[in-house]
Design a protein around this motif. Structure first.
Motif, short mmCIF file in Angstrom:
data_model
loop_
_atom_site.label_atom_id
_atom_site.label_comp_id
_atom_site.label_asym_id
_atom_site.label_seq_id
_atom_site.Cartn_x
_atom_site.Cartn_y
_atom_site.Cartn_z
N HIS A 12 0.83 -1.20 0.00
CA HIS A 12 0.00 0.00 0.00
C HIS A 12 0.87 1.25 0.00
N GLY A 13 1.91 1.25 0.83
CA GLY A 13 2.82 2.39 0.84
C GLY A 13 3.57 2.55 -0.47
N LEU A 16 1.30 4.16 -3.01
CA LEU A 16 1.19 5.59 -2.76
C LEU A 16 2.43 6.33 -3.24
N GLY A 17 3.62 5.74 -3.00
CA GLY A 17 4.85 6.36 -3.48
C GLY A 17 4.92 6.44 -4.99
N ARG A 74 -5.59 8.73 2.93
CA ARG A 74 -5.34 8.16 1.61
C ARG A 74 -6.17 8.86 0.53
#
Length: 225
Positions: A12-13, A16-17, A74
């Motif tokens: 998930h991170g 996002l990156g 988010r």
């Protein structure tokens, strides 16, 4: 939720990156990155909220809304990325979807499917995947992506927990959906299926059972005569 599905949290991170970098590297991937971010976010929200108990009247919505600020991060990140990319329409769509999902769609989905079995959750997931593949991009698109993540988590929670066969099915489904990308017009259907299967794979890998080892002591026990 922290530490429960570490592999999924890292993914998930990473999404996002990559989404933050997409306006500079690959602007065309921005809509698909937003879809993946919202889908995985819906999965993790349902996982964190799986102890949801029906309390009746308006308390369900009030309890859910009180926990919303941390979940809105988010949504806000996705809207900021859209603004950086200069896509004001996408940013407005994400903001509208955040309000609808947090205040209406997620509570209703939980009330309708929270007490249902695997068949109901699977049927709802299939209907949502078909709907998002057939519909054009409009304000309802991110809402459907989010609900796909929620129902995918419901299916996973009701299915086998970390069994190798379930992992193999998720891998096979993702591989089959990837092969369909060779067909014209298959991307709107294949992309969310690939994301769902990849999410299931990461979830299964996070809880895959290991063969239990017997307890071993470093030194032999002392016998008392």
């Amino acid at each position: 939720m922290n530490g429960e599905l570490r592999a999924l949290g890292l993914a998930h991170g990473l999404i996002l990156g990559l989404l933050l970098a997409s306006p500079l590297v690959a602007p065309g991937l921005l809509p698909w990155g937003v879809d993946a971010l919202l889908l995985v976010g819906g999965f993790q929200l349902r996982l964190a909220d799986r102890r949801f108990a029906l309390r009746g009247e308006a308390k369900d919505w009030i309890s859910h809304i009180l926990m919303a600020p941390t979940r809105l991060l988010r949504w806000g990140a996705a809207a900021v990325v859209a603004l950086i990319a200069g896509d004001m329409a996408l940013a407005q769509t994400i903001a509208l979807a955040a309000i609808v999902c947090e205040l209406v769609a997620y509570p209703l989905c939980t009330l309708l499917l929270g007490q249902r079995g695997l068949r109901w959750s699977t049927g709802a997931l299939i209907l949502l995947l078909v709907a998002i593949g057939m519909m054009a991009r409009n304000p309802a698109h991110p809402i459907i992506c989010f609900l796909i993540g929620v129902t995918a988590c419901m299916v996973w929670l009701r299915g086998p927990d970390g069994e190798p066969r379930a992992l193999a099915l998720a891998l096979g489904g993702g591989a089959a959906a990837t092969l369909t990308l060779l067909l014209p017009g298959a991307l709107p259907f294949a992309a969310p299926i690939i994301t769902v299967c990849a999410t299931w794979v990461l979830a299964h890998l996070s809880v895959l059972r290991r063969r239990p080892l017997p307890w071993r002591l470093g030194t032999p026990p002392i016998r008392v005569r």
